[in-house]
Scaffold this motif. Structure first.
Motif, short mmCIF file in Angstrom:
data_model
loop_
_atom_site.label_atom_id
_atom_site.label_comp_id
_atom_site.label_asym_id
_atom_site.label_seq_id
_atom_site.Cartn_x
_atom_site.Cartn_y
_atom_site.Cartn_z
N TRP A 123 37.38 30.89 29.02
CA TRP A 123 37.83 30.23 30.24
C TRP A 123 37.81 28.72 30.08
O TRP A 123 37.00 28.16 29.34
CB TRP A 123 36.93 30.58 31.41
CG TRP A 123 37.08 31.95 31.96
CD1 TRP A 123 37.78 32.99 31.43
CD2 TRP A 123 36.50 32.44 33.17
NE1 TRP A 123 37.66 34.09 32.22
CE2 TRP A 123 36.90 33.79 33.29
CE3 TRP A 123 35.70 31.88 34.15
CZ2 TRP A 123 36.51 34.58 34.38
CZ3 TRP A 123 35.31 32.66 35.21
CH2 TRP A 123 35.71 34.00 35.33
N GLN A 180 38.74 27.24 35.45
CA GLN A 180 38.61 28.67 35.71
C GLN A 180 37.17 29.03 36.05
O GLN A 180 36.91 29.82 36.96
CB GLN A 180 39.09 29.49 34.51
CG GLN A 180 40.59 29.44 34.31
CD GLN A 180 41.02 30.05 33.00
OE1 GLN A 180 40.43 29.79 31.95
NE2 GLN A 180 42.05 30.89 33.04
N ALA A 205 35.71 30.39 39.90
CA ALA A 205 35.21 31.77 39.98
C ALA A 205 34.08 31.85 41.00
O ALA A 205 33.30 30.91 41.17
CB ALA A 205 34.72 32.24 38.62
N THR A 206 33.99 32.99 41.65
CA THR A 206 32.90 33.21 42.59
C THR A 206 31.68 33.74 41.84
O THR A 206 31.81 34.30 40.75
CB THR A 206 33.29 34.24 43.67
OG1 THR A 206 33.48 35.52 43.04
CG2 THR A 206 34.55 33.83 44.40
N GLU A 213 30.11 36.37 42.50
CA GLU A 213 30.30 37.82 42.35
C GLU A 213 31.18 38.14 41.15
O GLU A 213 30.94 39.11 40.43
CB GLU A 213 30.91 38.41 43.63
CG GLU A 213 29.96 38.45 44.81
CD GLU A 213 29.86 37.10 45.54
OE1 GLU A 213 30.68 36.20 45.29
OE2 GLU A 213 28.94 36.95 46.35
N GLU A 214 32.23 37.32 40.93
CA GLU A 214 33.10 37.54 39.76
C GLU A 214 32.31 37.36 38.46
O GLU A 214 32.42 38.17 37.54
CB GLU A 214 34.29 36.59 39.80
CG GLU A 214 35.28 36.91 40.89
CD GLU A 214 36.32 35.83 41.09
OE1 GLU A 214 37.46 36.19 41.40
OE2 GLU A 214 36.01 34.63 40.94
N LEU A 215 31.54 36.30 38.39
CA LEU A 215 30.75 36.06 37.19
C LEU A 215 29.71 37.16 36.97
O LEU A 215 29.52 37.63 35.85
CB LEU A 215 30.06 34.70 37.26
CG LEU A 215 30.99 33.50 37.14
CD1 LEU A 215 30.24 32.21 37.46
CD2 LEU A 215 31.59 33.43 35.76
N THR A 216 29.06 37.57 38.04
CA THR A 216 28.06 38.64 37.94
C THR A 216 28.71 39.92 37.44
O THR A 216 28.17 40.59 36.54
CB THR A 216 27.40 38.89 39.31
OG1 THR A 216 26.75 37.69 39.73
CG2 THR A 216 26.39 40.02 39.24
N GLY A 217 29.86 40.26 37.97
CA GLY A 217 30.56 41.47 37.53
C GLY A 217 30.96 41.41 36.07
O GLY A 217 30.81 42.39 35.34
N LEU A 218 31.44 40.25 35.63
CA LEU A 218 31.84 40.10 34.24
C LEU A 218 30.64 40.22 33.30
O LEU A 218 30.70 40.93 32.29
CB LEU A 218 32.54 38.76 34.03
CG LEU A 218 33.95 38.68 34.60
CD1 LEU A 218 34.43 37.24 34.65
CD2 LEU A 218 34.90 39.53 33.78
N LYS A 221 46.08 38.35 35.16
CA LYS A 221 46.23 37.16 36.00
C LYS A 221 47.68 36.90 36.32
O LYS A 221 48.03 36.51 37.44
CB LYS A 221 45.63 35.93 35.31
CG LYS A 221 44.13 35.92 35.34
CD LYS A 221 43.47 34.64 34.88
CE LYS A 221 44.28 33.69 34.09
NZ LYS A 221 43.55 32.55 33.56
N ASP A 227 46.57 34.88 42.31
CA ASP A 227 45.86 34.63 43.58
C ASP A 227 46.56 33.58 44.43
O ASP A 227 46.22 33.42 45.59
CB ASP A 227 44.43 34.19 43.31
CG ASP A 227 43.58 35.31 42.76
OD1 ASP A 227 44.03 36.48 42.79
OD2 ASP A 227 42.47 35.04 42.32
#
Length: 70
Positions: free
Chosen positions: A22, A26, A30-31, A33-38, A64, A69
């Motif tokens: 990234w 980027q 990112a939120t 939650e997005e980072l945690t999920g990744l 993407k 988005d």
């Protein structure tokens, strides 16, 4: 608390480009939650707990483009 957040953000800002390719923009868009999920997905793959491979950079870029988005 601010020192912990700053240190954590600095650490992640250095890891994310290396692991995910990234750009800084980027990362900062990112939120949490997005980072945690990744990272959870990467951890699951590493430990064998996940059922699917994490996205590679090419697939991520295709997603993407397909689902912008705005």
């Amino acid at each position: 608390m601010a020192n912990i957040f700053g240190a954590s953000a600095e650490h992640l800002a250095g890891l994310v480009p290396l692991l995910l390719g990234w750009t800084p923009d980027q990362f900062w868009c990112a939120t949490p939650e997005e980072l945690t999920g990744l990272f959870r997905s990467l951890e699951d793959h590493e430990t064998g707990l996940g059922s699917s491979l994490p996205l590679d950079h090419s697939t991520f870029e295709q997603l993407k483009e397909a689902f912008p988005d705005g």
